[in-house]
Design an enzyme around this catalytic site. Structure first.
Site, short mmCIF file in Angstrom:
data_model
loop_
_atom_site.label_atom_id
_atom_site.label_comp_id
_atom_site.label_asym_id
_atom_site.label_seq_id
_atom_site.Cartn_x
_atom_site.Cartn_y
_atom_site.Cartn_z
N LYS A 141 0.82 -1.21 0.00
CA LYS A 141 0.00 0.00 0.00
C LYS A 141 0.86 1.27 0.00
O LYS A 141 0.44 2.31 0.50
CB LYS A 141 -0.96 -0.01 1.18
CG LYS A 141 -1.99 -1.15 1.08
CD LYS A 141 -3.03 -1.11 2.17
CE LYS A 141 -4.04 -2.22 1.98
NZ LYS A 141 -5.08 -2.24 3.03
N ASN A 142 2.02 1.14 -0.59
CA ASN A 142 2.93 2.28 -0.71
C ASN A 142 2.58 3.05 -1.98
O ASN A 142 2.71 2.52 -3.10
CB ASN A 142 4.37 1.78 -0.76
CG ASN A 142 5.38 2.91 -0.83
OD1 ASN A 142 5.17 3.92 -1.49
ND2 ASN A 142 6.49 2.73 -0.15
#
Length: 322
Positions: free
Chosen positions: A117-118
């Site tokens: 989820k970067n």
């Protein structure tokens, strides 16, 4: 640098022959920093060389290697990812340098597994796909794997929808939705994606044949879990820009039957209220007022203020008829 850090296998850039021509630039926090950050020696070493490269504007394969090491230390650093893209663009123009862009995808795949989820990883991935790879079923397969692992990954959904809009390969999208809903029928991200797909493949407002199909799809899921808000929201969305009682009049009878069966379900009462208000007759508006009272006093008192607001609005609407 401490001996323990060197013992871990890390070789400082100052001891790497290929970097002997670069003078590192340390971080300047001023003469009296109030609260200096306690960076590790490894991190400081990598960043010192990155600052030197940033100043010299070097763009080469060794810079890609350096940037990969720095990214491993701080995957969310926008500047590093930005400069990596600048290096890739420069290398592309240099015929003397060979670089397989698949190496970049391998890096992104590996980092995506540990940091799914970067934002920076996904932003860089879009750049690589758009500039170097284009329409590729492997990208959809990759995204399907990510979503099967975590079907609420906003970045994966956003990337997939960008991919669909950009390259137009809509095959298999509804099948993916069905599979994900079978795993979690409450996942609003999946319902949102279904609406995204049908709204991009059909004119607006939706034609009757599509509404009939999707209404049954939504109602089947509602019967399975009547208090699941997602299919109710989807059902309402199908009639965007249209009047429910005009386009699909038989829906009211189905909803009234469900209302008697699922006592205490606020969602079915809410959409029935909307239909009655659309009909705009004395009887229908009076029925709407009764539902507002039921919702505010018994079924959904937590939203009492909203239902009271609706009650007053419908009362004003009723006065215009009387």
């Amino acid at each position: 640098m401490s001996s323990s850090e060197e013992d871990d296998g890390y070789v400082p850039f100052s001891k790497r022959p290929e970097w002997s021509d670069v003078k590192p630039i340390t971080q300047d926090d001023g003469p009296h920093p109030i609260c200096p950050i306690l960076y590790s020696e490894v991190f400081k070493d990598k960043m010192n060389y990155f600052r030197a490269i940033l100043k010299s504007k070097e763009k080469s394969l060794r810079v890609l290697d350096l940037l990969e090491e720095v990214i491993q230390e701080n995957p969310s650093n926008y500047t590093i990812w930005y400069y990596r893209r600048e290096v890739l663009k420069a290398i592309e123009q240099d015929e003397t340098i060979e670089y397989d862009i698949q190496q970049e995808m391998n890096l992104l795949n590996d980092m995506g597994e540990t940091d799914p989820k970067n934002y920076q990883i996904w932003n860089h991935r879009r750049f690589i796909v758009e500039k170097y790879i284009g329409s590729d079923n492997k990208e959809k397969e990759f995204l399907s794997g990510v979503l099967l692992e975590d079907a609420k990954n906003y970045h994966a959904w956003s990337h997939r929808q960008w991919l669909l809009k950009t390259y137009g390969d809509w095959n298999g999208e509804l099948a993916l939705v069905d599979k994900l809903l079978s795993l979690d029928h409450r996942n609003n991200s999946v319902w949102n994606h279904r609406y995204f797909v049908i709204s991009n493949l059909n004119p607006s407002p939706f034609p009757l044949f599509l509404i009939e199909r999707e209404v049954e799809f939504a109602l089947n899921h509602i019967r399975h879990s009547p208090n699941n808000e997602s299919p109710w929201s989807y059902l309402k969305g199908l009639f965007k820009g249209q009047i429910i009682s005009t386009v699909y009049p038989s829906l009211l009878d189905k909803l009234l039957e469900m209302k008697s069966k699922y006592i205490g379900c606020s969602h079915v009462n809410s959409i029935i209220l909307d239909i009655y208000q659309e009909q705009n007759t004395k009887i229908s508006l009076e029925n709407s007022l009764n539902i507002c009272k039921l919702l505010s006093e018994t079924i959904d008192p937590i939203h009492k203020n909203y239902w009271n607001f609706k009650y007053n609005s419908i009362s004003d609407q009723l006065k215009l008829i009387n």
